[in-house]
Design an enzyme around this catalytic site. Sequence first.
Site, PDB file in Angstrom:
ATOM      1  N   ASP A 170      51.965  15.049   5.343  1.00 50.17           N
ATOM      2  CA  ASP A 170      51.329  13.844   4.930  1.00 50.17           C
ATOM      3  C   ASP A 170      52.905  14.269   3.764  1.00 50.17           C
ATOM      4  OD1 ASP A 170      49.098  12.579   3.706  1.00 50.17           O
ATOM      5  OD2 ASP A 170      50.418  13.037   2.447  1.00 50.17           O
ATOM      6  N   CYS A 175      49.372  -2.000   9.707  1.00 45.75           N
ATOM      7  CA  CYS A 175      48.860  -1.059   9.818  1.00 45.75           C
ATOM      8  C   CYS A 175      50.398   0.447   9.838  1.00 45.75           C
ATOM      9  CB  CYS A 175      47.893  -0.383  10.705  1.00 45.75           C
ATOM     10  SG  CYS A 175      47.937   0.770  10.853  1.00 45.75           S
ATOM     11  N   HIS A 181      42.476   8.847  10.111  1.00 46.90           N
ATOM     12  CA  HIS A 181      42.995  10.363  10.136  1.00 46.90           C
ATOM     13  C   HIS A 181      42.826  10.951   9.939  1.00 46.90           C
ATOM     14  CE1 HIS A 181      43.827   7.957   5.684  1.00 46.90           C
ATOM     15  NE2 HIS A 181      43.685   8.681   5.884  1.00 46.90           N
TER      16      HIS A 181
HETATM   17  P1  5GP Z   1      44.165   8.607   2.492  1.00 50.77           P
HETATM   18  O1  5GP Z   1      44.013   7.904   1.109  1.00 50.77           O
HETATM   19  O2  5GP Z   1      44.031   6.985   2.983  1.00 50.77           O
HETATM   20  O3  5GP Z   1      43.069   9.482   2.839  1.00 50.77           O
HETATM   21  O4  5GP Z   1      45.334   9.372   3.345  1.00 50.77           O
HETATM   22  C1  5GP Z   1      46.103   8.437   3.310  1.00 50.77           C
HETATM   23  C2  5GP Z   1      47.720   9.953   3.418  1.00 50.77           C
HETATM   24  O5  5GP Z   1      48.640   9.170   3.917  1.00 50.77           O
HETATM   25  C3  5GP Z   1      47.799   9.596   1.740  1.00 50.77           C
HETATM   26  O6  5GP Z   1      47.935  11.557   1.758  1.00 50.77           O
HETATM   27  C4  5GP Z   1      49.371   9.472   1.905  1.00 50.77           C
HETATM   28  O7  5GP Z   1      50.505  10.596   1.031  1.00 50.77           O
HETATM   29  C5  5GP Z   1      49.572   9.354   3.298  1.00 50.77           C
HETATM   30  N1  5GP Z   1      51.129   8.521   3.432  1.00 50.77           N
HETATM   31  C6  5GP Z   1      50.739   7.539   3.028  1.00 50.77           C
HETATM   32  N2  5GP Z   1      52.117   7.175   3.538  1.00 50.77           N
HETATM   33  C7  5GP Z   1      53.035   7.827   3.958  1.00 50.77           C
HETATM   34  C8  5GP Z   1      53.775   7.299   4.741  1.00 50.77           C
HETATM   35  O8  5GP Z   1      54.951   6.792   5.272  1.00 50.77           O
HETATM   36  N3  5GP Z   1      54.479   8.857   5.424  1.00 50.77           N
HETATM   37  C9  5GP Z   1      54.011  10.071   6.116  1.00 50.77           C
HETATM   38  N4  5GP Z   1      53.745  11.320   5.780  1.00 50.77           N
HETATM   39  N5  5GP Z   1      52.449   9.721   5.023  1.00 50.77           N
HETATM   40  C10 5GP Z   1      51.928   8.799   4.215  1.00 50.77           C
HETATM   41 ZN    ZN Z   2      46.659   2.046  13.115  1.00 50.90          ZN
END
Ligand code: 5GP
Ligand code: ZN
Length: 113
Positions: free
Chosen positions: A30, A4, A99
């Site tokens: 993010d 994860c 998240h």
């Molecule tokens: P989801 O699309 O699952 O709601 O949001 C996942 C978020 O995680 C996205 O906004 C993406 O930009 C962010 N994200 C993905 N990989 C990383 C990372 O390695 N570091 C950080 N800080 N954010 C990440």
């Molecule tokens: Zn996790």
Amino acid sequence: MENCLFCKIIKGEIPSAKVYEDDEMLIFKDIAPQAKIHYLLILKEHFANIVEMTDEQAVTLARCLKKLSGMVDELGLQGGFRLVSNKGADACQSVEHLHIHILGGEKLSEKMA
Ligand code: 5GP
Ligand code: ZN
């Protein structure tokens, strides 16, 4: 959870721009911000999404959101903010660790999708 991404961020195996951390949650920037301010609030305990959440985890999440409400000024969110939590394919959830997106720092779109 071994593979994860957010658990790896919690363990420090992947770097992140942390803005707040305590024993039960982490708030960090993010990597691909969708607003002037875009943080992610995660609980340190792994579960995939709101649907997978236990009653106990729900209490922890509520406590963390209450803590967030006390950090509005220090996080630069005085003008307001939007909280979003994506679950599943229709919402384009890409990381299977619950998240909460925290968006603000500017006037956001009146539309949410
Ligand atoms: P989801 O699309 O699952 O709601 O949001 C996942 C978020 O995680 C996205 O906004 C993406 O930009 C962010 N994200 C993905 N990989 C990383 C990372 O390695 N570091 C950080 N800080 N954010 C990440
Ligand atoms: Zn996790």
